[in-house]
Structures are given as structure tokens and as C-alpha cells.
Design a protein around this motif. Structure first.
Motif, PDB file in Angstrom:
ATOM      1  N   TYR A 591      59.904  12.560  10.338  1.00  0.00           N
ATOM      2  CA  TYR A 591      60.768  11.567   9.835  1.00  0.00           C
ATOM      3  C   TYR A 591      60.421  10.106   9.399  1.00  0.00           C
ATOM      4  CZ  TYR A 591      64.863   8.982  11.128  1.00  0.00           C
ATOM      5  OH  TYR A 591      65.853   7.759  11.143  1.00  0.00           O
ATOM      6  N   ALA A 592      59.494   9.620  10.365  1.00  0.00           N
ATOM      7  CA  ALA A 592      58.962   8.193  10.133  1.00  0.00           C
ATOM      8  C   ALA A 592      58.590   8.193   8.482  1.00  0.00           C
ATOM      9  CB  ALA A 592      58.116   7.905  10.899  1.00  0.00           C
ATOM     10  N   ARG A 593      57.723   9.188   8.054  1.00  0.00           N
ATOM     11  CA  ARG A 593      57.253   8.856   6.897  1.00  0.00           C
ATOM     12  C   ARG A 593      58.241   9.243   5.646  1.00  0.00           C
ATOM     13  NH1 ARG A 593      55.110  12.164   2.538  1.00  0.00           N
ATOM     14  NH2 ARG A 593      56.313  14.096   3.143  1.00  0.00           N
ATOM     15  N   LEU A 594      59.432   9.988   5.848  1.00  0.00           N
ATOM     16  CA  LEU A 594      60.215  10.075   4.883  1.00  0.00           C
ATOM     17  C   LEU A 594      61.222   8.500   4.882  1.00  0.00           C
ATOM     18  CD1 LEU A 594      62.174  13.361   5.084  1.00  0.00           C
ATOM     19  CD2 LEU A 594      60.908  12.492   3.163  1.00  0.00           C
ATOM     20  N   TYR A 595      61.541   8.150   6.040  1.00  0.00           N
ATOM     21  CA  TYR A 595      62.053   6.906   6.350  1.00  0.00           C
ATOM     22  C   TYR A 595      61.415   5.674   5.457  1.00  0.00           C
ATOM     23  CZ  TYR A 595      64.925   3.264   8.180  1.00  0.00           C
ATOM     24  OH  TYR A 595      65.858   1.918   8.397  1.00  0.00           O
ATOM     25  N   ARG A 596      60.213   5.877   5.668  1.00  0.00           N
ATOM     26  CA  ARG A 596      59.284   4.540   5.109  1.00  0.00           C
ATOM     27  C   ARG A 596      59.577   4.896   3.468  1.00  0.00           C
ATOM     28  NH1 ARG A 596      56.028   4.445   9.731  1.00  0.00           N
ATOM     29  NH2 ARG A 596      54.725   6.205   8.873  1.00  0.00           N
ATOM     30  N   ILE A 597      59.565   6.023   3.075  1.00  0.00           N
ATOM     31  CA  ILE A 597      59.766   6.345   1.781  1.00  0.00           C
ATOM     32  C   ILE A 597      60.980   5.871   1.077  1.00  0.00           C
ATOM     33  CG2 ILE A 597      59.873   8.116  -0.215  1.00  0.00           C
ATOM     34  CD1 ILE A 597      57.788   9.711   1.121  1.00  0.00           C
ATOM     35  N   GLN A 598      61.972   6.205   1.898  1.00  0.00           N
ATOM     36  CA  GLN A 598      63.410   5.906   1.511  1.00  0.00           C
ATOM     37  C   GLN A 598      63.565   4.418   1.568  1.00  0.00           C
ATOM     38  OE1 GLN A 598      66.671   8.210   3.152  1.00  0.00           O
ATOM     39  NE2 GLN A 598      65.737   9.908   2.342  1.00  0.00           N
TER      40      GLN A 598
END
Ligand code: ADP
Length: 610
Positions: A591-598
Motif C-alpha cells: 500500500y505504502a509503495r503504491l501511495y508513494r507512486i501515486q
């Protein structure tokens, strides 16, 4: 008797259709009984019709001998008086027959129409109740063809063919009895060809029916193609798909034409055969009758009257041939209707299911497993407990199972294993219909109906006040733009809502969910088509709505769900991370990884989906 259900369906006979329609017919028993009486009267009069002829002939032949008729009141008359009485009698009989026939026709047509209108209403309601797994397999265009043109054909045929068929069959039977009574030897000769005729109509009838079955299927196919093509006309036109659809439609159209012509050809053949059989019967009968007269075994007048009775039988026989074709076609339509009516909704419900409660404190998924097809897994052991007054966000890549989880919550499908409960009670304990009223959904793609904005917001909720509707629109952030529409809340929306922007449609959908007052709300990508300002308004609306409800939000855009009380990250049907935004960021997982990407690099959503 190990035939499967499907095989049985192939053999739905007239009796099965009647059995299925029996409850509907029982409701109209008075009308049907009255029409049947009229039919019996009609047949009786038809049987009486040639009788005065006998008197005419007898009077003409024995005008000097006064006691010839056997009826004292006629014998008392002068020959001229007798002839007049016979003539008046003849007209009277026909007039009575015509009146009875009128009553019979109108009565049966009315009964047929009333019954099938009810069947149509029930079929529509039934179709809407059938589970999504059924609708996934059937095409909506085919279903609406059954609803409109198959029932329409049944409606027409029941009153113009099936019921007259009964009248004609009864007439033939009556005439046979009278002929046996007049001269049994001649009667046996005349009736001798009937079994042959019967066998050939049965065989041809079956052929016509299977032709009609294919024709109806073709109609359903065309309906399906048309619905799909017109329903996605934007895509068809922008992608230049018209020709593909034209070709498919043409295929269906041609095969319908072929089967239609074949059906007509078979029906014409049936009629031609009936004529030949009738001529054969008449010729043999006349040959034998004349022979008997020549030998002095039979009076000429009796032969003449017999001949007229025989003629009275031939017309109904011809009609039977004509109507057999039409009835066979109607049966093909009836099969399609009965098949649908007999499809049971597959969503489970306890036999003593009750109304779902209006207030729900807690929803729990308990080790839920589900696959759309046997052997596949879309949800793989999900356990989740959600209290009232919270927003739960479901996130994860495409195909992770977010929508499926919500489909299960809505009871569009049943879990294969595990259960979903509301306040500790399995959802099966509630009627499907009442449970679905407790869950309001804002779907990803909003379907608006060709009706006013007000009606669209109030959809499925009769009796709402204007204030309630407006309040819901305000919560959804839709009030402002609706007020600017030409007629405000009364503005008519075009079919499929062509006149509104995606964002506006979305807000109407949110208002629609808000106005329902359901304890559970599901938002499927509520902000997907909105600009930032609108997305923020919708998010605020969701939080306002969640205060005393249980809200689920499916979202790809993680920025819009950071305030959720619980975020559930799904991967291949399993929950791999859960917690608040802060929890999940700390955990530093997917989740954190996706959030950072977005947020960090501002990657487009497609990358996240990939
Ligand atoms: P998400 O909403 O997270 O994108 P879905 O719940 O739609 O995911 O899909 C979960 C899985 O179920 C996917 O593998 C998808 O292909 C499958 N699936 C979804 N809908 C159907 C359906 N109607 N029939 C068969 N499989 C389906």
C-alpha cells in the motif's frame, strides 16, 4: 427417467405449458367458463344447422303426404307453412350461432390477453430477481425478446388459434356423433381417413415447431445484437464497429428469414394435405352413399343431409390444419417463456427468511471464499468486521477481488464457503429483496433513466418529499448544478443520461444512494471521473453519510481514501494489509509503495493498474 432438466425443456409440451399457466387461468375462471359455454352453444348450433335441410327435402319430395317430419307442430302446417318454418328456423339457428360465436371469440380473446399480460408482468419481475450468474450467461436482448415478442405471439395465438382449435375439434367430434346417428355405415367410411390425417398433422406439427424454435432463437439473437450495439453506440461509432454488428445482425436476420419461410412452407403443406384427405374422404363417402341409394338401402334425402354434415366437418378439419401450424409456433414461444419462468433464483434464502433490520451495527465477513466458476477463486478466505459509523476503503490492483467482495455483500452471488453476517445473523436469514434495500450502491458507471432528475434520484423509493430529494442532492454536491438545469429538478434526462457529464451523473448517483437511507453504502470508484474539486466534495459527502452508516469505498485513487477508518488491501482475493492510512504507511508494504507512486512521482493510474 434420468433425463436432465435441459433435455426435458426440449420436450415442453402443450400440457406442460397449460400446467404452468393453470394458476393464471384459474384466476380468470369465470370468464373462461362463460366463454366455454358460448363455445358449446356455438358447436351445438353448428350441429343443428343442416337439420332443416332434411325437412326442406322431405317436404319437397312428399308434398302430398303431410306426416313426414315426425314433429307434430310442423306436421300440422301446410307445406308452404312448413317450408317457411324451416327457412325461419335456419336463419334463427345461424343467428344464434353467430351470437354465441361472437361471445366466445371476445371472451376468449379477453381471457387470453388478461392472462398473458399477467404472465408478462410476472416474468419481468422474475427476470429481475434472477441471480447475476444467470444474467451473465443470458443476453439481455434475448431476454427482452422473450418478454415482448414471444409473449406477444402467445397472446395472439392463444386467442386466435388455440381456443378456436378447441371449438373446431369439438365441432368435428359432434358432427361425427350426428353422422353416426344418421347413417353409421356412411359415417364410418367418412371418418376412416381421419386417423391418417391426424398422424400427418402431428408429424408436420412437430417439424413446424422445431422450425419455429430456431426462428425464435434467431429473433432472440437479433434482439441481443441490437441491444448490445445500440447500448454501446458510442463505442461502436468511435471504434468503427458498425459493420461487424451489421454482419452479425444480417446473419441472425437471414436465418430467421430461412426458418420463417420454411415454417410457412410446412404450414402450406399441412393445409394442402388436409384438402387432399378431405377430398378423399368425401369421394369414398359419396361413392358408397350413392351405391347404397342405388341398392335402395338409403334415401337420397338422407344422403344429401349427410353430405351437408360432412361438409360441416371438413371446414373445421381444414382449420385444425391451419391452426396446428400456428399453435406449433406458439408452443415454441411458450417454451422460451416457461423456461425462463422455471429458472429458479440461485441466491439462497432460508425458508423462514425475515425482513432485514433497518439498523445494522456490524457487518462481518467470516472466512469467505468464492469463485465465479467452479475451480476458480476470486475471494480466498476473507475475514473482516466492520462497525457502524465507519468508512472502509477496499484497495488493490485490478482483479484483486474488490468488486467481488461487494457483489457478495449485495447477495448478487453466494459465498461458496464461509458466511457474511449482519449483527451476527447470516445474510441468508433475510429475504434477498429486503437485504438489497439495506445496501445502497453507487456504481462505477451510473445508469440514469429517461425520466426527470427528481425521479432519477428517487429511483426505487416511492413517496419521497421534494425536501428529502433536495437534501440528498445537497449532500452529494449535486444541488448546485441541478438548480442551473433548464427545469431544475424536473429536467428530463435523455435515455442513458446522454445530456449530463460523467461528474454530474456520478453526483446524481451519490444523491440516489443518500436518499435511500440504507444502513449500508457501497461506493464503487466514486471519484474516478471527477476533477479534484468535485472528488473532494464527494469524499466529504461520503464521510457525512458514514456518520450513522456502514460505508464501503472501492478506490484506485489512494489519495481519496486516506481519511478512511479502515483501509483493506486485497491481493488475489486475500487481505494482505489492513489498518488506517498511518498504520499502512508505517508498515511500509505494498500500500505504502503504491501511495508513494501515486503522490510522489504522480504516475498515471494505468501504471498502478498494470
Ligand atoms: P477488482 O474489483 O478488484 O478489480 P474483481 O472483483 O472484479 O476485481 O475480480 C476478481 C476476480 O474475479 C478477477 O480474477 C476477475 O477476472 C474475476 N471475475 C470478475 N467478475 C467475473 C465474472 N462475472 N465472471 C467470471 N470471473 C469474474
Amino acid at each position: 427417467m434420468t433425463r436432465t432438466r435441459n433435455e426435458n425443456r426440449e420436450h415442453i409440451g402443450a400440457m406442460d405449458v397449460l400446467r404452468r399457466l393453470a394458476p393464471y387461468m384459474r384466476r380468470r375462471w369465470a370468464l373462461i367458463a362463460g366463454s366455454t359455454l358460448a363455445m358449446l352453444a356455438e358447436v351445438g348450433m353448428r350441429l343443428l344447422e343442416p337439420w332443416p335441410l332434411k325437412f326442406f327435402f322431405d317436404v319437397a319430395r312428399h308434398s302430398t303426404d303431410r306426416r313426414t317430419t315426425g314433429l307434430p307442430f310442423l306436421d300440422a302446417l301446410s307445406p308452404a307453412g312448413m317450408l317457411t318454418a324451416c327457412a325461419v328456423g335456419m336463419v334463427l339457428i345461424v343467428a344464434l350461432r353467430a351470437s354465441a360465436s361472437y361471445l366466445r371469440r371476445v371472451g376468449f380473446a379477453l381471457a387470453g390477453n388478461l392472462i398473458l399480460t399477467q404472465v408478462r408482468a410476472d416474468l419481468f419481475a422474475h427476470m429481475q430477481r434472477l441471480s447475476l450468474s444467470f444474467h451473465n450467461k443470458k443476453r439481455s436482448g434475448d431476454l427482452s425478446t422473450r418478454l415482448t415478442s414471444d409473449i406477444g405471439r402467445l397472446q395472439e395465438v392463444v386467442s386466435t388459434a388455440v381456443l378456436p382449435l378447441a371449438t373446431h375439434a369439438l365441432t368435428v367430434l359432434g358432427v361425427i356423433v350426428v353422422m353416426l346417428f344418421i347413417e353409421w355405415r356412411l359415417a364410418l367410411v367418412a371418418v376412416g381417413v381421419l386417423p391418417l390425417f391426424w398422424f400427418s398433422t402431428q408429424k408436420l406439427g412437430r417439424e413446424i415447431r422445431s422450425t419455429a424454435r430456431r426462428e425464435r432463437k434467431g429473433h432472440g439473437e437479433m434482439g441481443a445484437i441490437a441491444t448490445e450495439a445500440l447500448g454501446s453506440i458510442r463505442v461502436v461509432q468511435t471504434m468503427g464497429g458498425e459493420n461487424t454488428h451489421n454482419k452479425r445482425f444480417e446473419g441472425g436476420n437471414l436465418s430467421t428469414l430461412k426458418e420463417g419461410v420454411k415454417g410457412k412452407r410446412l404450414a402450406a403443406k399441412l393445409l394442402g394435405m388436409a384438402d387432399v384427405f378431405i377430398a378423399l374422404g368425401t369421394a369414398i363417402m359419396l361413392w358408397y352413399g350413392a351405391w347404397l341409394v342405388m341398392r335402395g338401402d338409403l334415401e337420397l334425402t338422407t344422403l344429401l343431409v349427410f353430405f351437408f354434415y360432412h361438409k360441416n366437418m371438413t371446414r373445421p378439419i381444414r382449420n385444425i390444419a391451419k391452426y396446428t401450424g400456428r399453435t406449433a409456433k406458439a408452443l415454441a414461444s411458450a417454451e422460451r417463456v416457461v423456461e425462463l419462468l422455471d429458472t429458479a433464483p440461485t441466491i439462497k434464502q432460508d425458508p423462514d427468511a425475515t425482513e432485514a433490520p433497518e439498523h445494522i451495527e456490524r457487518i462481518a465477513f467470516e472466512n469467505v471464499r468464492f469463485g465465479y466458476e467452479p475451480g476458480t477463486t476470486a475471494i480466498d478466505g476473507v475475514s473482516l468486521e466492520i462497525p457502524r459509523g465507519t468508512v472502509t476503503a477496499l484497495v488493490g490492483r485490478s482483479g484483486a477481488g474488490k468488486s467481488t467482495l461487494m457483489n457478495l455483500l449485495l447477495r448478487l452471488y453466494d459465498p461458496d464457503d464461509g458466511r457474511i453476517t449482519a449483527d451476527g445473523k447470516d445474510l441468508h436469514a433475510f429475504t434477498v429483496e429486503s437485504w438489497r434495500r439495506r445496501v445502497a450502491v453507487v456504481p462505477q458507471e451510473t445508469t440514469l433513466f429517461a425520466a426527470s432528475v427528481r425521479e432519477n434520484i428517487a429511483f426505487g423509493q416511492p413517496g419521497l418529499t421534494d425536501e428529502q430529494i433536495e437534501a440528498a442532492a445537497r449532500v452529494a454536491g449535486a444541488h448546485e448544478f441541478i438548480s442551473r438545469l433548464p427545469d431544475g429538478y424536473d429536467t428530463a434526462i435523455g435515455e442513458r443520461g446522454c445530456t449530463l457529464s460523467e461528474g454530474q451523473k456520478q453526483r446524481i448517483a451519490v444523491a440516489r444512494a443518500a436518499v435511500r437511507g440504507s444502513p449500508v453504502l457501497v461506493f464503487d470508484e466514486p471519484t474516478a471521473s471527477l476533477d479534484n474539486a468535485n472528488a473532494e466534495r464527494v469524499c466529504r459527502a461520503i464521510h457525512d453519510l458514514s456518520r450513522d452508516r456502514i460505508c464501503f469505498v472501492i478506490s484506485h485513487d489512494l489519495r481519496t481514501i486516506t481519511a478512511a477508518d479502515l483501509i483493506v488491501y486485497l491481493e488475489q482475493g486475500r487481505i494482505t494489509e489492513r489498518g488506517t492510512h498511518a498504520d499502512l504507511m508505517r508498515a511500509d508494504g505494498e500500500y505504502a509503495r503504491l501511495y508513494r507512486i501515486q503522490t510522489g512521482t504522480g504516475m498515471p493510474r494505468e501504471v498502478v493498474d498494470a
